[in-house]
Scaffold this active site. Structure first.
Site, PDB file in Angstrom:
ATOM      1  N   SER A  60      21.936   5.556   1.288  1.00 36.94           N
ATOM      2  CA  SER A  60      22.466   6.413   2.351  1.00 36.94           C
ATOM      3  C   SER A  60      22.117   7.886   2.106  1.00 36.94           C
ATOM      4  O   SER A  60      21.865   8.309   0.973  1.00 36.94           O
ATOM      5  CB  SER A  60      23.982   6.258   2.445  1.00 36.94           C
ATOM      6  OG  SER A  60      24.326   4.903   2.577  1.00 36.94           O
TER       7      SER A  60
HETATM    8  N1  SAM Z   1      25.780   1.917  -0.927  1.00 35.05           N
HETATM    9  C1  SAM Z   1      24.343   1.768  -0.991  1.00 35.05           C
HETATM   10  C2  SAM Z   1      23.676   2.785  -1.853  1.00 35.05           C
HETATM   11  O1  SAM Z   1      24.352   3.681  -2.372  1.00 35.05           O
HETATM   12  O2  SAM Z   1      22.472   2.655  -2.047  1.00 35.05           O
HETATM   13  C3  SAM Z   1      23.703   1.777   0.367  1.00 35.05           C
HETATM   14  C4  SAM Z   1      23.985   0.530   1.067  1.00 35.05           C
HETATM   15  S1  SAM Z   1      22.850  -0.018   2.299  1.00 35.05           S
HETATM   16  C5  SAM Z   1      23.046   1.189   3.544  1.00 35.05           C
HETATM   17  C6  SAM Z   1      23.826  -1.422   2.848  1.00 35.05           C
HETATM   18  C7  SAM Z   1      23.862  -2.573   1.860  1.00 35.05           C
HETATM   19  O3  SAM Z   1      24.818  -3.522   2.303  1.00 35.05           O
HETATM   20  C8  SAM Z   1      22.545  -3.297   1.758  1.00 35.05           C
HETATM   21  O4  SAM Z   1      22.107  -3.329   0.422  1.00 35.05           O
HETATM   22  C9  SAM Z   1      22.863  -4.716   2.271  1.00 35.05           C
HETATM   23  O5  SAM Z   1      22.124  -5.741   1.633  1.00 35.05           O
HETATM   24  C10 SAM Z   1      24.343  -4.803   1.947  1.00 35.05           C
HETATM   25  N2  SAM Z   1      25.080  -5.811   2.727  1.00 35.05           N
HETATM   26  C11 SAM Z   1      24.958  -6.164   4.032  1.00 35.05           C
HETATM   27  N3  SAM Z   1      25.837  -7.127   4.338  1.00 35.05           N
HETATM   28  C12 SAM Z   1      26.542  -7.400   3.208  1.00 35.05           C
HETATM   29  C13 SAM Z   1      27.593  -8.306   2.893  1.00 35.05           C
HETATM   30  N4  SAM Z   1      28.116  -9.144   3.796  1.00 35.05           N
HETATM   31  N5  SAM Z   1      28.085  -8.305   1.630  1.00 35.05           N
HETATM   32  C14 SAM Z   1      27.566  -7.473   0.673  1.00 35.05           C
HETATM   33  N6  SAM Z   1      26.567  -6.603   0.920  1.00 35.05           N
HETATM   34  C15 SAM Z   1      26.065  -6.555   2.162  1.00 35.05           C
END
Ligand code: SAM
Length: 216
Positions: A60
């Site tokens: 992000s």
């Molecule tokens: N917090 C992260 C960082 O600091 O890099 C950025 C997160 S990225 C915008 C969103 C993440 O949520 C992705 O890695 C995606 O694979 C994960 N994601 C999506 N659906 C999910 C779920 N149901 N459970 C766990 N992770 C999930």
């Protein structure tokens, strides 16, 4: 410009954007964002930008990480659950401002890379696992704070159940290609209080089974 000079410029931008919590600013200053992005993006690590981390996912934008961390009102007494580990950057920032962080990611490969970074940076108050975070943490202990870094259409009910009374949940809500709203949901004895914190854009929360359902 050196990475250090770019970091100082970013911290000034964050102050101008309304980040006043000194613990949050100190955490952003101490966590080396360049270690959480692919090598080809090192020089952009301190730009106020979301960057690709592989598998169609992103780290992000620093301003969004800072805003969400500040909105969480977390302290060194708090245990926090993060849904969506991604690169591990948000979890590393949280590990500097609260007592313990639990973080869950659905992509095994991203989780492996994030865990290697936590080990390299000796962040020992972090526990991570692979799974569907829309169900919360499988052992369903209760959390003082919960942060979701992927967008759901609706607030996942298990997350509200696993939130301690007096605690808050920060999450983006809304579909892809539509406006997503960043919400702060506070659990009180009288119910859930809802505040809108602004418009954001996040990759989707993908719950187990939802891809099969939408493909079929
Ligand atoms: N917090 C992260 C960082 O600091 O890099 C950025 C997160 S990225 C915008 C969103 C993440 O949520 C992705 O890695 C995606 O694979 C994960 N994601 C999506 N659906 C999910 C779920 N149901 N459970 C766990 N992770 C999930």
């Amino acid at each position: 410009m050196t990475l250090e000079a770019r970091k100082i410029r970013l911290l000034m931008q964050l102050r101008r954007a309304g980040i006043t919590d000194t613990a949050v600013l100190a955490a952003i200053e101490r966590v080396p964002r360049e270690r959480f992005v692919p090598p080809s993006f090192h020089d952009q690590a301190y730009e106020n930008l979301a960057l690709p981390i592989g598998l169609g996912q992103t780290i992000s934008q620093p301003e969004v990480v800072a805003l969400m961390t500040q909105a969480l009102e977390a302290t060194k007494q708090h245990t926090v659950l993060e849904v969506g580990t991604g690169s591990g950057y948000q979890a590393a920032v949280l590990s500097r401002v609260c007592r313990r962080v639990y973080t869950i990611e659905r992509h095994a490969e991203l989780l492996k890379q994030a865990e290697a970074r936590f080990a390299e940076l000796r962040l020992h108050n972090l526990t991570s696992r692979r799974g569907d975070g829309s169900r919360g943490w499988p052992e369903s202990q209760s959390f003082d704070r919960i942060i979701v870094t992927c967008a759901a259409e609706l607030t996942p009910e298990p997350l509200l159940e696993q939130l301690r009374e007096g605690g808050c949940l920060i999450l983006p809500v809304g579909g892809q290609g539509r406006t997503q709203e960043l919400l702060r949901l506070r659990k009180t004895s009288a119910g859930i209080e809802r505040e809108e914190l602004g418009v954001v854009r996040f990759v989707p929360l993908v719950a187990d089974g939802s891809e099969r359902r939408s493909a079929g």
